[in-house]
Design a protein around this motif. Structure first.
Motif, PDB file in Angstrom:
ATOM      1  N   VAL A 255     -15.823  -5.324 -13.297  1.00  0.00           N
ATOM      2  CA  VAL A 255     -14.521  -4.879 -12.773  1.00  0.00           C
ATOM      3  C   VAL A 255     -13.541  -4.608 -13.918  1.00  0.00           C
ATOM      4  N   SER A 256     -14.073  -4.276 -15.076  1.00  0.00           N
ATOM      5  CA  SER A 256     -13.230  -4.106 -16.270  1.00  0.00           C
ATOM      6  C   SER A 256     -12.198  -2.997 -16.119  1.00  0.00           C
ATOM      7  N   SER A 257     -12.496  -1.983 -15.316  1.00  0.00           N
ATOM      8  CA  SER A 257     -11.599  -0.823 -15.216  1.00  0.00           C
ATOM      9  C   SER A 257     -10.447  -1.036 -14.240  1.00  0.00           C
ATOM     10  N   TYR A 258     -10.398  -2.196 -13.570  1.00  0.00           N
ATOM     11  CA  TYR A 258      -9.350  -2.472 -12.590  1.00  0.00           C
ATOM     12  C   TYR A 258      -8.232  -3.321 -13.200  1.00  0.00           C
ATOM     13  N   SER A 259      -7.093  -3.322 -12.541  1.00  0.00           N
ATOM     14  CA  SER A 259      -5.975  -4.164 -12.975  1.00  0.00           C
ATOM     15  C   SER A 259      -6.327  -5.636 -12.787  1.00  0.00           C
ATOM     16  N   ARG A 260      -5.554  -6.517 -13.387  1.00  0.00           N
ATOM     17  CA  ARG A 260      -5.888  -7.938 -13.367  1.00  0.00           C
ATOM     18  C   ARG A 260      -5.924  -8.502 -11.941  1.00  0.00           C
ATOM     19  N   ASP A 261      -4.885  -8.214 -11.154  1.00  0.00           N
ATOM     20  CA  ASP A 261      -4.876  -8.762  -9.800  1.00  0.00           C
ATOM     21  C   ASP A 261      -5.980  -8.150  -8.944  1.00  0.00           C
ATOM     22  N   SER A 262      -6.351  -6.882  -9.215  1.00  0.00           N
ATOM     23  CA  SER A 262      -7.439  -6.238  -8.478  1.00  0.00           C
ATOM     24  C   SER A 262      -8.766  -6.931  -8.753  1.00  0.00           C
ATOM     25  N   LYS A 263      -8.980  -7.331 -10.021  1.00  0.00           N
ATOM     26  CA  LYS A 263     -10.236  -7.977 -10.405  1.00  0.00           C
ATOM     27  C   LYS A 263     -10.506  -9.209  -9.549  1.00  0.00           C
ATOM     28  N   VAL A 264      -9.538 -10.118  -9.556  1.00  0.00           N
ATOM     29  CA  VAL A 264      -9.763 -11.389  -8.884  1.00  0.00           C
ATOM     30  C   VAL A 264      -9.881 -11.205  -7.369  1.00  0.00           C
ATOM     31  N   VAL A 265      -9.153 -10.250  -6.797  1.00  0.00           N
ATOM     32  CA  VAL A 265      -9.244 -10.018  -5.353  1.00  0.00           C
ATOM     33  C   VAL A 265     -10.591  -9.413  -4.986  1.00  0.00           C
ATOM     34  N   LEU A 266     -11.092  -8.478  -5.774  1.00  0.00           N
ATOM     35  CA  LEU A 266     -12.403  -7.881  -5.500  1.00  0.00           C
ATOM     36  C   LEU A 266     -13.508  -8.934  -5.550  1.00  0.00           C
ATOM     37  N   ILE A 267     -13.468  -9.788  -6.553  1.00  0.00           N
ATOM     38  CA  ILE A 267     -14.505 -10.816  -6.681  1.00  0.00           C
ATOM     39  C   ILE A 267     -14.371 -11.855  -5.571  1.00  0.00           C
TER      40      ILE A 267
ATOM     41  N   SER B  53     -13.363   2.794   0.780  1.00  0.00           N
ATOM     42  CA  SER B  53     -13.219   3.419  -0.533  1.00  0.00           C
ATOM     43  C   SER B  53     -13.739   2.529  -1.659  1.00  0.00           C
ATOM     44  N   LEU B  54     -13.765   1.219  -1.413  1.00  0.00           N
ATOM     45  CA  LEU B  54     -14.215   0.275  -2.445  1.00  0.00           C
ATOM     46  C   LEU B  54     -15.588  -0.313  -2.121  1.00  0.00           C
ATOM     47  N   SER B  55     -16.265   0.277  -1.182  1.00  0.00           N
ATOM     48  CA  SER B  55     -17.519  -0.313  -0.699  1.00  0.00           C
ATOM     49  C   SER B  55     -18.561  -0.468  -1.805  1.00  0.00           C
ATOM     50  N   TYR B  56     -18.604   0.486  -2.747  1.00  0.00           N
ATOM     51  CA  TYR B  56     -19.633   0.418  -3.791  1.00  0.00           C
ATOM     52  C   TYR B  56     -19.448  -0.819  -4.670  1.00  0.00           C
ATOM     53  N   ILE B  57     -18.252  -0.998  -5.204  1.00  0.00           N
ATOM     54  CA  ILE B  57     -18.016  -2.118  -6.105  1.00  0.00           C
ATOM     55  C   ILE B  57     -18.102  -3.451  -5.363  1.00  0.00           C
TER      56      ILE B  57
ATOM     57  N   GLN C 136      -8.771  -8.743  13.536  1.00  0.00           N
ATOM     58  CA  GLN C 136      -8.299  -7.366  13.644  1.00  0.00           C
ATOM     59  C   GLN C 136      -7.816  -6.884  12.281  1.00  0.00           C
ATOM     60  N   PHE C 137      -8.446  -5.809  11.781  1.00  0.00           N
ATOM     61  CA  PHE C 137      -8.010  -5.200  10.539  1.00  0.00           C
ATOM     62  C   PHE C 137      -7.305  -3.889  10.839  1.00  0.00           C
ATOM     63  N   SER C 138      -6.260  -3.604  10.062  1.00  0.00           N
ATOM     64  CA  SER C 138      -5.525  -2.355  10.243  1.00  0.00           C
ATOM     65  C   SER C 138      -6.362  -1.181   9.772  1.00  0.00           C
ATOM     66  N   ASN C 139      -5.921   0.016  10.169  1.00  0.00           N
ATOM     67  CA  ASN C 139      -6.600   1.232   9.709  1.00  0.00           C
ATOM     68  C   ASN C 139      -6.585   1.321   8.186  1.00  0.00           C
ATOM     69  N   ASN C 140      -5.470   0.868   7.585  1.00  0.00           N
ATOM     70  CA  ASN C 140      -5.377   0.880   6.122  1.00  0.00           C
ATOM     71  C   ASN C 140      -6.435  -0.026   5.492  1.00  0.00           C
ATOM     72  N   SER C 141      -6.643  -1.205   6.111  1.00  0.00           N
ATOM     73  CA  SER C 141      -7.632  -2.134   5.575  1.00  0.00           C
ATOM     74  C   SER C 141      -9.028  -1.541   5.640  1.00  0.00           C
ATOM     75  N   VAL C 142      -9.361  -0.931   6.781  1.00  0.00           N
ATOM     76  CA  VAL C 142     -10.695  -0.339   6.954  1.00  0.00           C
ATOM     77  C   VAL C 142     -10.917   0.786   5.949  1.00  0.00           C
ATOM     78  N   ALA C 143      -9.924   1.651   5.807  1.00  0.00           N
ATOM     79  CA  ALA C 143     -10.051   2.769   4.869  1.00  0.00           C
ATOM     80  C   ALA C 143     -10.190   2.269   3.436  1.00  0.00           C
ATOM     81  N   LEU C 144      -9.447   1.220   3.099  1.00  0.00           N
ATOM     82  CA  LEU C 144      -9.503   0.672   1.748  1.00  0.00           C
ATOM     83  C   LEU C 144     -10.871   0.064   1.469  1.00  0.00           C
ATOM     84  N   LEU C 145     -11.428  -0.672   2.446  1.00  0.00           N
ATOM     85  CA  LEU C 145     -12.747  -1.263   2.273  1.00  0.00           C
ATOM     86  C   LEU C 145     -13.820  -0.189   2.086  1.00  0.00           C
TER      87      LEU C 145
END
Length: 687
Positions: A121-133, A88-92, A77-86
């Motif tokens: 992922v150069s344009s993202y913050s450091r913690d964002s980079k590793v989480v996205l990958i 918004s980041l679907s392309y990357i 079960q993912f929250s509404n916030n999780s779904v919306a966030l995914l």
């Protein structure tokens, strides 16, 4: 999301390249300084931000369920916030999930592919980079696990497995110990641990001195985590052809070392941050404010509270510029049902009878603040218990005890001296503490103690004197009828039924001999409740005298203890005070056995130990003639006081539970006026 490339030629090419580089998989990067320089060159954040923790939760959920040995697929079960966030980041995410398996089959070395992913992922913050990958990897890994789970039993899954060229070894991945799968699982576990540390570091609220070391570690952590991602992806793509066990194990060791360093440094950071927050909280309560909102926000770590009466969340504005009583306790407050019922009665009466504020509101509000052990993780069972308790209350509560945090709990324990026994801390309309514990004055004077400040407490004490009125305070209307009728009254207590029988029999004998009416009321004991219940049962059977119910007895003794503790809290326990001297005597007699008070009207003539009171009654014939001359009350007092001077009785003693907070260092004996000795003792508290 993208699937693994399935071209046979790509697989053969990858095998050839992998064999050439297998021995030098990690050794190829020998100069970490230059490597970190290359990593830093890929970092060009443009300020874009998203909720990294929410995305990290998605990664954790997918990897938790991606166990190939499981035959059951959970409904994540993912929250509404999780779904919306995914979304918004679907392309990357889609781009990364294509790049990872593609580069894994292409056969490029780990260092080159890692830098390539970092550039994406150069344009993202450091913690964002590793989480996205990590999310992109977890999607591919989860897909493989899902297919592997069902390809042997589901024709549809089998067809997909064939099209994806999922290696047949996946079917038996966890049937028995398999070195390559063990290495992959170990690498993933350590990758997750490092990623969690990076996310925690990114979420730190303050930049404290220890953070500089973390800043140096994070680029290394990100680089080696992504290297491990690529190594795992390559191993998964080439399961049937190439053994990557050694490379994965080496990477796992490298990441484990980084994780240990990060975790240690994070612990130091948390300690430094907590200390900084603690100093800020101390400063907040030392400062003068326009209202109490900032203070309450800092305590509750939230902009809302829960209204138990309406069963809804409401904004903190309902408390703005009001006197606020903080009922601080543990979740075990339900064990103190007597305290809760009396407190609820006083609170409800105050809402009914005290004048309302200009806006029609109540003059004060009460908020329950359950304090938990910060080392114990909040769980569903605790939440359920909390919700059940608040459902029974008529005031406000914090949204959740889990929101208080370590710093607030430390503040409550160290500054407000909370030691598991409930206390009532009073904040004025500006959020300043005006009484460290109003529970004592609440028990003694009820809502008459409003606004529950220390100044009000001192003023109320100046109005009191040693009279029966302060002891019974409306607890029993029958006694008030006797007072109006100017009857003689014995209030007495103890847990020895034989002494109770002798006392009541002797009191009746003296009453008849003196030609007066004496009423008697049994008030039990401050502890040994089971024995007191037994005494009450005997009193009922033998119709010995009037007695109080257990809750009335509890309230009587609680009020007496509160009187002592109130004086201790005010720092005036050893001032010359006839009222407090008698209260200390009564509390001491209670610990020593039995006791009795002789009263007429509101006046208390004798406050004595069971032995001297009983002897006075037994020797009535020796002072009988004085009754006609001085009256029964004064004659009784004179004979009793003379006995007291000659009696070889031990001096007084008191017991203070460690849960009350501050225990006085010095206390004078009410009998001999000497400073009492202090000892530590243990007593069973079951009774």
């Amino acid at each position: 999301m993208a699937s693994l490339p399935s071209a046979a030629s790509g697989r053969k090419q990858a095998i050839t390249k992998t064999k050439k580089k297998k021995k030098n998989a990690i050794a190829a990067v020998c100069d970490e300084v230059s490597v970190m320089k290359e990593v830093e060159d890929t970092h060009a954040p443009d300020g874009r931000e998203f909720d990294v923790q929410t995305l990290h939760n998605v990664v954790q959920a997918i990897l938790d369920e991606s166990e190939c040995g499981s035959t059951v697929v959970s409904d994540i079960q993912f929250s509404n916030n999780s779904v919306a966030l995914l979304e918004s980041l679907s392309y990357i995410i889609d781009k990364l999930s294509c790049e990872i398996p593609h580069k894994a089959l292409n056969g490029a070395d780990g260092h080159t592919t890692t830098l390539s992913l970092l550039k994406l992922v150069s344009s993202y913050s450091r913690d964002s980079k590793v989480v996205l990958i990590m999310l992109a990897f977890s999607l591919n890994y989860g897909e493989l696990c899902l297919i592997a789970k069902f390809q042997s039993t589901n024709p549809f899954a089998k067809s997909i497995a064939m099209l994806k060229q999922v290696p047949t070894i996946w079917q038996h991945a966890h049937a028995s110990s398999n070195p390559i799968f063990d290495a992959i699982k170990l690498a993933i576990r350590v990758m997750r641990d490092v990623t969690m540390c990076v996310v925690k570091a990114g979420g730190l609220s303050f930049r404290v001195p220890a953070f500089s070391t973390i800043e140096d570690l994070i680029p290394r952590a990100i680089y080696w985590t992504i290297r491990s991602v690529m190594a795992c992806a390559t191993a998964l793509a080439l399961l049937n052809t190439t053994d990557h066990t050694e490379e994965l194990s080496t990477l796992a060791d490298q990441n484990q070392h980084i994780h240990d360093l990060l975790r240690k440094q994070l612990t130091i950071c948390y300690q430094e941050i907590d200390e900084k927050k603690y100093e800020m909280l101390l400063g907040l309560f030392r400062s003068i404010h326009m209202d109490n909102i900032n203070t309450l926000k800092a305590l509750f770590n939230c902009n809302t509270i829960y209204d138990c009466r309406t069963q809804t969340q409401v904004g903190l504005d309902v408390l703005r510029k009001k006197n606020v009583l903080l009922l601080i306790s543990g979740l075990d407050i339900s064990n103190n049902q007597d305290e809760l019922s009396i407190l609820e009665q006083i609170y409800s009466e105050s809402l009914l009878y005290r004048p309302k504020t200009r806006d029609g509101g109540h003059p004060y509000e009460l908020v329950w603040v359950p304090v938990m052990d910060p080392t114990v993780e909040w769980n569903d069972s605790m939440q359920k218990q909390f919700e059940e308790l608040r459902h029974t209350m008529p005031w406000f509560t914090v949204i959740s005890p889990a929101l208080l945090g370590r710093v607030v709990i430390r503040f409550i324990r160290e500054v407000w001296h909370f030691k598991n026994k409930p206390i009532l801390v009073v904040l004025d309309p500006q959020g300043s503490v005006v009484c460290p514990n109003a529970q004592h004055m609440m028990w003694i004077w009820g809502s008459n103690a409003f606004p529950f400040t220390t100044l009000r407490e001192e003023a109320l004490w100046r109005e009191e004197m040693w009279r029966l009125e302060i002891l019974i305070d409306g607890i029993d209307p029958i006694i008030f009828n006797w007072i109006r009728e100017e009857k003689y009254i014995f209030l007495y207590g103890g847990d020895d039924i034989e002494w109770v029988r002798k006392f009541t029999k002797m009191a009746r004998t003296v009453s008849e001999a003196a030609g007066i009416a004496i009423e008697m009321v049994y008030l039990g004991k401050s502890y040994k409740r089971n024995k007191v219940r037994g005494v009450i049962s005997t009193i009922m059977e033998e119709k010995l005298c009037h007695y109080w119910e257990m809750i009335m007895i509890w309230f009587f003794w609680t009020r007496l203890h509160s009187m002592l503790l109130s004086k201790i809290q005010l720092g005036k326990i050893d001032e010359y005070d006839p009222l407090m001297r008698e209260i200390k005597k009564l509390l001491s007699y209670d610990k020593a056995g039995g006791w009795a008070l002789l009263c007429k009207g509101f006046n208390i003539f004798v406050n004595g130990h069971s032995s001297t009171v009983m002897r006075t009654l037994t020797e009535f014939q020796k002072w009988r003639e004085q009754v006609l001359e001085k009256g029964f009350d004064w004659a009784f007092k004179e004979y009793h006081d003379n006995l007291l001077q000659d009696a070889d009785e031990p001096c007084c003693r008191f017991e203070f539970p460690s849960t009350i907070g501050e225990i006085p260092e010095n206390l004078k004996c009410p009998e001999c006026d000497n400073t009492m000795e202090k000892h530590i003792a243990f007593r069973c508290c079951h009774d």
